[in-house]
Design an enzyme around this catalytic site. Structure first.
Site, short mmCIF file in Angstrom:
data_model
loop_
_atom_site.label_atom_id
_atom_site.label_comp_id
_atom_site.label_asym_id
_atom_site.label_seq_id
_atom_site.Cartn_x
_atom_site.Cartn_y
_atom_site.Cartn_z
N LYS A 197 13.19 -9.04 5.91
CA LYS A 197 12.41 -7.99 6.57
C LYS A 197 13.19 -7.36 7.74
CE LYS A 197 8.97 -7.79 3.90
NZ LYS A 197 8.75 -6.56 3.13
N TYR A 206 12.58 -15.02 4.41
CA TYR A 206 11.70 -13.85 4.36
C TYR A 206 11.91 -12.99 5.60
CZ TYR A 206 7.42 -11.08 3.86
OH TYR A 206 6.52 -10.04 3.74
N LEU A 213 -2.23 -10.64 8.03
CA LEU A 213 -3.24 -9.75 7.46
C LEU A 213 -4.20 -10.51 6.56
CD1 LEU A 213 -0.95 -6.77 6.44
CD2 LEU A 213 -2.33 -6.98 8.52
#
Length: 388
Positions: A141, A137, A167
């Site tokens: 990114k 991942y 988040l």
């Protein structure tokens, strides 16, 4: 951009995308475009091109991603790199091909090395190995932010990449198989409380809303207890992965949305690299300010006076941290749980510390508003409301 600008929010139903969508609407931007995954598969190159051909957006917010926690990252490594790379390549390349004025790319602070100096500044990117459990991942990114940076340097585009910390908030993912630490922890604590209270009606509502491996509220009680036990949920007891000692920084998703929209509306690539005349270097004699897409002689990498331009992304967070154990205590308080929380040290902790330096963001005019103590309580209230 004016209030009539057409803004495409990719991933507008997700945690970040929905918050950005609502923030834009609150600011008076009503010409918003969104597509659900069923309506538009962003991994399908031809479908994405067709969408851009039809909609011709002025700006793009790329908040769509294939995401999950430690367990999901470990199980679906190929999916995490391939799905995210496809989404990013398709959206960014079509945005460029269709002359999109501004693009905001949402990444993650997992891009930073496992043993990066703390707090992590933007310039520690690619200085040492990544955390293995979310390597795929992170690599995807990193590729996404480098796409933005490289398009800016080669073509004079205005694509900005922001890297939010962990988040949480409205529309968070509470599915136990692939959710992040806070919503997973909160749901586990809540279900353990319901089991102890014998509140099978509420357990049924919860599982009907978010089934676990096919087990829903209509399943037999023993089947429900067995599947919940697989995820560390028992009668008045919750078992969490790791030691509880890793430090984490958390940002309320609506704060993240506000930061994202602030950057989208007020920050340009030239502001980030500190070169006021950057755009004139690229646009040259173009009188209307449009990018000359056939001209590459003026790209940043070919101008010695600009030097090496990298690490143009922006960290977005609070600059504050707490341990996973301390987080569990806040969750326990919010839920009103009177049972026990245990930690299974045989399971991985992930990166031990992930605090980011947010001085660049502060210098660009934005700071967070929601503190973690209030945010955890707000999230639990939202979760309860989602079950109504």
């Amino acid at each position: 951009m004016d209030l009539n600008s057409k803004i495409y929010v990719a991933g507008h139903n997700g945690l970040v995308g929905s918050a950005i969508w609502n923030n834009l609407k609150a600011r008076g931007y009503t010409n918003l475009v969104g597509r659900s995954h069923k309506e538009l598969d962003l991994t399908d190159q031809y479908a994405v091109k067709k969408f851009f051909d039809e909609e011709q957006p002025d700006a793009v917010v790329l908040a769509a991603a294939f995401v999950g926690g430690i367990m999901a990252n470990s199980l679906y490594r190929a999916d995490f790199i391939m799905m995210n790379m496809k989404i990013q390549c398709n959206v960014i390349s079509e945005a460029y091909a269709h002359g999109v004025e501004k693009l905001l790319f949402l990444g993650s602070t997992c891009i930073y090395p496992k043993n990066a100096p703390q707090p992590m500044r933007e310039d520690c990117l690619l200085t040492s190995p990544l955390e293995y459990t979310n390597e795929e991942y992170a690599i995807a990114k990193i590729a996404g932010l480098k796409m933005c940076e490289s398009y800016n340097l080669q073509y004079g585009t205005n694509y900005i990449a922001v890297m939010p910390t962990n988040l949480y908030g409205p529309n968070d993912n509470f599915h136990l198989e692939n959710s992040h630490v806070m919503p997973a922890m909160m749901r586990k604590v809540y279900l353990a409380k319901l089991i102890h209270d014998g509140a099978w009606d509420k357990i049924a509502i919860d599982l009907n809303k978010r089934p676990v491996e096919g087990v829903n509220g209509s399943s037999k009680h023993d089947d429900i207890l067995n599947i919940l036990a697989k995820y560390g949920i028992y009668d008045n007891k919750v078992v969490l992965w790791g030691t509880g000692t890793p430090l984490r920084e958390f940002l309320w998703s609506e704060d993240m949305a506000d930061a994202s929209v602030h950057v989208l509306l007020n920050v340009n690539f030239s502001d980030i690299i500190g070169i006021e005349k950057y755009s004139s270097v690229h646009y040259g004699a173009a009188t209307d300010g449009a990018v000359d897409r056939n001209h590459s002689a003026g790209r940043g990498g070919a101008i010695p006076s600009l030097g090496e331009i990298r690490n143009c992304h922006i960290n977005v967070g609070t600059g504050k941290e707490l341990t996973i154990r301390e987080l569990s205590e806040l969750v326990v308080k919010a839920v009103g749980f009177e049972g026990t929380v245990e930690f299974d040290a045989s399971k991985p902790d992930g990166t031990m510390r992930k605090l980011i330096d947010v001085s660049k963001l502060h210098s660009l005019g934005w700071t967070h508003k929601v503190e973690i103590e209030d945010g955890v309580a707000k999230l639990f209230r939202w979760y309860q409301e989602s079950l109504q």
